[in-house]
Write an enzyme that holds these catalytic residues in place. Sequence first.
Site, PDB file in Angstrom:
ATOM      1  CE1 TYR A  23     -73.717  39.271 -42.695  1.00 38.06           C
ATOM      2  CE2 TYR A  23     -74.259  37.060 -42.840  1.00 38.06           C
ATOM      3  CZ  TYR A  23     -73.644  38.002 -42.383  1.00 38.06           C
ATOM      4  OH  TYR A  23     -72.303  37.873 -41.426  1.00 38.06           O
ATOM      5  CG  HIS A 103     -69.062  45.551 -42.809  1.00 46.47           C
ATOM      6  ND1 HIS A 103     -68.576  44.308 -42.951  1.00 46.47           N
ATOM      7  CD2 HIS A 103     -68.081  46.454 -42.140  1.00 46.47           C
ATOM      8  CE1 HIS A 103     -67.059  44.721 -42.850  1.00 46.47           C
ATOM      9  NE2 HIS A 103     -67.057  45.941 -42.649  1.00 46.47           N
TER      10      HIS A 103
END
Length: 145
Positions: A23, A103
């Site tokens: 991430y 995302h």
Amino acid sequence: MQKVLVLNGPNLGRLGSREPEIYGALDFGQVTAKVEELAKDLKLEVSVRQTDSESELIGWIHEAVDNKCHVILNPASFTHYSYALRDAAVQITKAGLSLIEVHLSNPHAREEFRHTSVISGVATGVIAGFGVDSYLLALSQLANR
Ligand code: DQA
């Protein structure tokens, strides 16, 4: 000025320390700052929020519909199973507003359960896999629409 809610689901408040190899290294505050900076340049009024609660996230979507805000949504794990969130999200496009699903990672390149999104079918578009740039691309797209 066009209003945009940038809504983030569960565990995204842990950015920076949560699986940074997937991430990225920026924490949620740093992601928020980048989004706010670009929004200012694009003359969009943004409110960036995160919650671990499905109920709160749905409430924010109702607020977006009532206040005519476009939505950039990272539903996090709710992406994969929350029909309640989908039922809320469909109201955004029905109201003539844009819903961009974003995302940080590319869920299609990950575990099988992440390959399904119950949100994509009611979204205007989906941007995934570009880290924080997924949010910035979504903002640019809203500014162009
Ligand atoms: C995510 C991908 C989801 O599969 C995951 O549950 C997340 C984050 C992303 O931004 O890459 O929490 O939405």
